[in-house]
Design a protein around this motif. Sequence first.
Motif, mmCIF file in Angstrom:
data_model
loop_
_atom_site.group_PDB
_atom_site.id
_atom_site.type_symbol
_atom_site.label_atom_id
_atom_site.label_comp_id
_atom_site.label_asym_id
_atom_site.label_seq_id
_atom_site.Cartn_x
_atom_site.Cartn_y
_atom_site.Cartn_z
ATOM 1 N N GLN A 222 0.841 -1.197 0.000
ATOM 2 C CA GLN A 222 0.000 0.000 0.000
ATOM 3 C C GLN A 222 0.877 1.248 0.000
ATOM 4 O O GLN A 222 1.897 1.305 0.667
ATOM 5 N N LYS A 223 0.442 2.236 -0.742
ATOM 6 C CA LYS A 223 1.205 3.471 -0.891
ATOM 7 C C LYS A 223 0.365 4.682 -0.494
ATOM 8 O O LYS A 223 -0.877 4.625 -0.520
ATOM 9 N N PHE A 224 1.038 5.790 -0.180
ATOM 10 C CA PHE A 224 0.353 7.085 -0.107
ATOM 11 C C PHE A 224 0.424 7.799 -1.461
ATOM 12 O O PHE A 224 -0.452 8.580 -1.805
ATOM 13 N N ILE A 225 1.502 7.536 -2.181
ATOM 14 C CA ILE A 225 1.669 8.188 -3.493
ATOM 15 C C ILE A 225 0.619 7.676 -4.471
ATOM 16 O O ILE A 225 -0.075 6.711 -4.197
ATOM 17 N N ARG A 226 0.538 8.340 -5.616
ATOM 18 C CA ARG A 226 -0.398 7.942 -6.672
ATOM 19 C C ARG A 226 -1.830 7.804 -6.145
ATOM 20 O O ARG A 226 -2.464 6.759 -6.315
ATOM 21 N N LYS A 227 -2.274 8.818 -5.431
ATOM 22 C CA LYS A 227 -3.641 8.822 -4.866
ATOM 23 C C LYS A 227 -3.877 7.625 -3.966
ATOM 24 O O LYS A 227 -4.901 6.934 -4.099
ATOM 25 N N CYS A 228 -2.935 7.382 -3.071
ATOM 26 C CA CYS A 228 -3.043 6.239 -2.157
ATOM 27 C C CYS A 228 -3.275 4.940 -2.916
ATOM 28 O O CYS A 228 -4.185 4.162 -2.594
ATOM 29 N N SER A 229 -2.458 4.720 -3.925
ATOM 30 C CA SER A 229 -2.573 3.534 -4.761
ATOM 31 C C SER A 229 -1.823 2.350 -4.135
ATOM 32 O O SER A 229 -1.357 2.427 -2.995
ATOM 33 N N SER A 230 -1.768 1.296 -4.870
ATOM 34 C CA SER A 230 -1.030 0.121 -4.424
ATOM 35 C C SER A 230 -0.066 -0.321 -5.499
ATOM 36 O O SER A 230 -0.235 -0.001 -6.672
#
Lengths: 192, 192
Positions: free
Chosen positions: A113-121
Motif C-alpha cells: 500500500q502506498k500514499f503516493i499515486r492517490k493512495c494507490s497500491s
Amino acid sequence: MEPGQNGNENKPIFDHTVLYNLDFSKSTTQYNPAVSVKDPGEGLCMRPLCRGDYDKGYMSLLSQMTKVGDVSREEFEARFSAMESCPDSYYIVVIEDVMTKKVIGSGTLVIEQKFIRKCSSRGRIEDVVVHNQYRGRQLVKLLMDTLMVLSYQLGCYKVSLESEDDRLIFYSQFGLIKEEGQNYMCRRFKEM
Amino acid sequence: MEPGQNGNENKPIFDHTVLYNLDFSKSTTQYNPAVSVKDPGEGLCMRPLCRGDYDKGYMSLLSQMTKVGDVSREEFEARFSAMESCPDSYYIVVIEDVMTKKVIGSGTLVIEQKFIRKCSSRGRIEDVVVHNQYRGRQLVKLLMDTLMVLSYQLGCYKVSLESEDDRLIFYSQFGLIKEEGQNYMCRRFKEM
C-alpha cells in the motif's frame, strides 16, 4: 491442537472468488494447448494456498527455487496466520496435482500500500516456481499471467518482478520491461 | 468525526521505541557533523509517521519525489489505517522541522513476510525523500542508515531498494549492491 483439528486446513489465504472471477480478456498471453485458471491442465487444479498445503509438499516445492530450511508445521501455520492478518496483501496461488495431492506450482503477488499515486497500491510478483517434473506444461506462464491480471484488477498502479538476465525475454511477454536507468540493489544480511 | 477528534492524531504508525532503541554500533555510515535518530539536526526531530502529518505537509513532501495527486484527509487516514491493520509491515519514518511544524523528510521500510528462508522476512526501502530546502544536512543518509539498521534488527534476511543509475554509488555506502545478472522489471498499468 493437532493440525487439521481447527477446521481451517482448507481455508484459502485469499478469497478464491477473486481468483476464479479474474477477467483475462485483456491478457495477450497465448497458450497452446489452451489452459486457464479453471482448467490448468489434466489432473491439475489452481487455487489459493491453504494451511493444508504444508502436507502437500509446498515447502519442498519452494526449495526447488531457493533456500527454505527446516520449517515445522507450527512455524508454517504461524507464518500463514501472520500473512492472513494483513488484509489484501498476500495473494499466493498454487497448482495442485489432484491425483498425487501434491502442490506442484506456486506464485505470489504481494501488495504494498502506498500514499503516493492517490493512495494507490503496488504489486510485486515473487517466488514463482513449478515442480521440475511439470515443466513444459505452460504453468509458469499461467501463473505469471494470472498474477499480472490479478495485480491489475486489484488496482495496482504498477507491478514489478526481479529477474535474472536469461529470463528477461520470457517475462517481457507479460508486459514487464527493464526500465532504462533503473536498477535493483540488494543487501543480504546473513546466510542460513 | 472531525479530524483530530478521535485522539489518535499523534499515534505513530509503528512503535516509536523500536526507532529510538535501534543499535547503530554496527553501522559503518559516517556523519560530519554528527547526526542521529535522536538528534537529526538543529530544530529537527525524527519519529514514525502519524495521522497528524497530513496537516504537516507529508503529501506535499512526497510530491517532490513522484506523482501524488489530490488526496483528501479522509483518504489519507483510510490508507494510514489500512497500513496499521497490517502488523509489523509499514515502518514509515519522518523528520519534522519542529519550528515550522512541517514534515521535511521521510523514508519507508516495508516488510514482506516469506515462507522461504525459514519463514523469514524481506525488507524494501521505499519513498525516501528530503525537502529540497533541507538538502546537504545528511538527512537522506540518516534516513537510509536508519531504515537499513531497522531492517536488520527486524530480522530481515535481506533488504533491497530500486535505484537510478546515478545513485548507485551513493547507496553502496549502505552495503547495497547491484547483484550481477539481477534485474528489476516493471509494468506500469496506467498514468494518473
